[in-house]
Design a protein around this motif. Structure first.
Motif, PDB file in Angstrom:
ATOM      1  N   ASP A  40      -8.611  10.621 -73.280  1.00  0.00           N
ATOM      2  CA  ASP A  40      -8.891   9.375 -72.573  1.00  0.00           C
ATOM      3  C   ASP A  40      -8.762   8.185 -73.527  1.00  0.00           C
ATOM      4  O   ASP A  40      -8.519   8.353 -74.732  1.00  0.00           O
ATOM      5  N   ILE A  41      -8.905   6.970 -72.997  1.00  0.00           N
ATOM      6  CA  ILE A  41      -8.689   5.782 -73.823  1.00  0.00           C
ATOM      7  C   ILE A  41      -9.788   5.581 -74.864  1.00  0.00           C
ATOM      8  O   ILE A  41      -9.647   4.737 -75.748  1.00  0.00           O
ATOM      9  N   GLN A  42     -10.857   6.356 -74.770  1.00  0.00           N
ATOM     10  CA  GLN A  42     -11.898   6.325 -75.786  1.00  0.00           C
ATOM     11  C   GLN A  42     -11.600   7.309 -76.917  1.00  0.00           C
ATOM     12  O   GLN A  42     -12.364   7.403 -77.880  1.00  0.00           O
ATOM     13  N   GLY A  43     -10.510   8.056 -76.773  1.00  0.00           N
ATOM     14  CA  GLY A  43     -10.141   9.033 -77.798  1.00  0.00           C
ATOM     15  C   GLY A  43     -10.759  10.399 -77.595  1.00  0.00           C
ATOM     16  O   GLY A  43     -10.629  11.278 -78.453  1.00  0.00           O
ATOM     17  N   LYS A  44     -11.397  10.602 -76.449  1.00  0.00           N
ATOM     18  CA  LYS A  44     -12.037  11.884 -76.165  1.00  0.00           C
ATOM     19  C   LYS A  44     -11.077  12.814 -75.430  1.00  0.00           C
ATOM     20  O   LYS A  44     -10.422  12.413 -74.474  1.00  0.00           O
ATOM     21  N   SER A  45     -10.990  14.055 -75.865  1.00  0.00           N
ATOM     22  CA  SER A  45     -10.168  15.055 -75.197  1.00  0.00           C
ATOM     23  C   SER A  45     -10.937  15.623 -74.010  1.00  0.00           C
ATOM     24  O   SER A  45     -12.081  16.047 -74.150  1.00  0.00           O
TER      25      SER A  45
END
Length: 204
Positions: A40-45
């Protein structure tokens, strides 16, 4: 010469069939929704399988598509997202635009757009290579999918019943996503499980 031509035609046909097979959607109503992993755009897979036991909504988006603008500027989709969260439904927004295509927003652009429109999905993911979009057969923005808590695809199609970019038509339309979620909550079959999606073509 004829034999060579036939061989070339056969090779071409096999190549085309193979390519079509690569991009063929594997999402089918009543069957297990295909698993996928995106960042996601927060860098979370995130993976679809992370949410087994919860109802999930997948929304294909292009922030610059007039049909998407209709549903966001009116507050329609943000309201659906917030209501879904209140019911413990996971809403995942996916942008399958190729790099540089219309609506291919980076994280900062997504954040600004989300704040402006009050967007509230659980996750916003970029699918820049289009793998997940093609896996599901996403055609338009928006294109909506509802996945039941047991991982079965329960709805695939348009957000509602009126193919229009006019905000005034939202109140007149039957919202298929809401209907599907209400049915699943009540433990009933989704009456309309498919419809033809409308909007802008996904920018693969």
């Amino acid at each position: 010469m004829k034999k060579t031509t036939r061989n070339l035609s056969l090779m071409l046909a096999l190549t085309v069939a193979g390519c079509l097979g690569v991009f063929a959607a594997s999402a089918e109503i009543g069957k297990a929704a295909p698993d996928f992993t995106l960042t996601d755009i927060q860098g979370k897979s995130i993976s679809l399988s992370d949410y087994r036991g919860k109802t999930v909504v997948l929304e294909w988006v292009n922030p610059e598509c007039p049909f998407v603008v209709k549903h966001y500027e009116s507050g329609n989709i943000p309201s659906l997202q917030k209501n879904a969260a209140a019911e413990d439904v996971v809403w995942i927004t996916i942008n399958s635009a190729r790099p540089g295509a219309q609506g291919d927003y980076d994280a900062s652009q997504v954040a600004a757009w989300s704040q402006k429109n009050g967007a509230a999905p659980a996750s916003y993911c970029r699918d820049s290579d289009g793998k997940v979009g093609r896996l599901y057969g996403a055609k338009t923005t928006p294109h909506m999918y509802v996945i039941s808590a047991d991982g079965t695809l329960a709805y695939d199609g348009a957000i509602d019943s009126i193919r229009s970019a006019k905000q005034a038509d939202i109140a007149k339309a039957t919202n298929y996503v809401t209907a599907a979620l209400d049915a699943l909550t009540a433990g009933k079959p989704v009456e309309k499980s498919t419809s033809e999606p409308y909007g802008c073509g996904v920018k693969y």
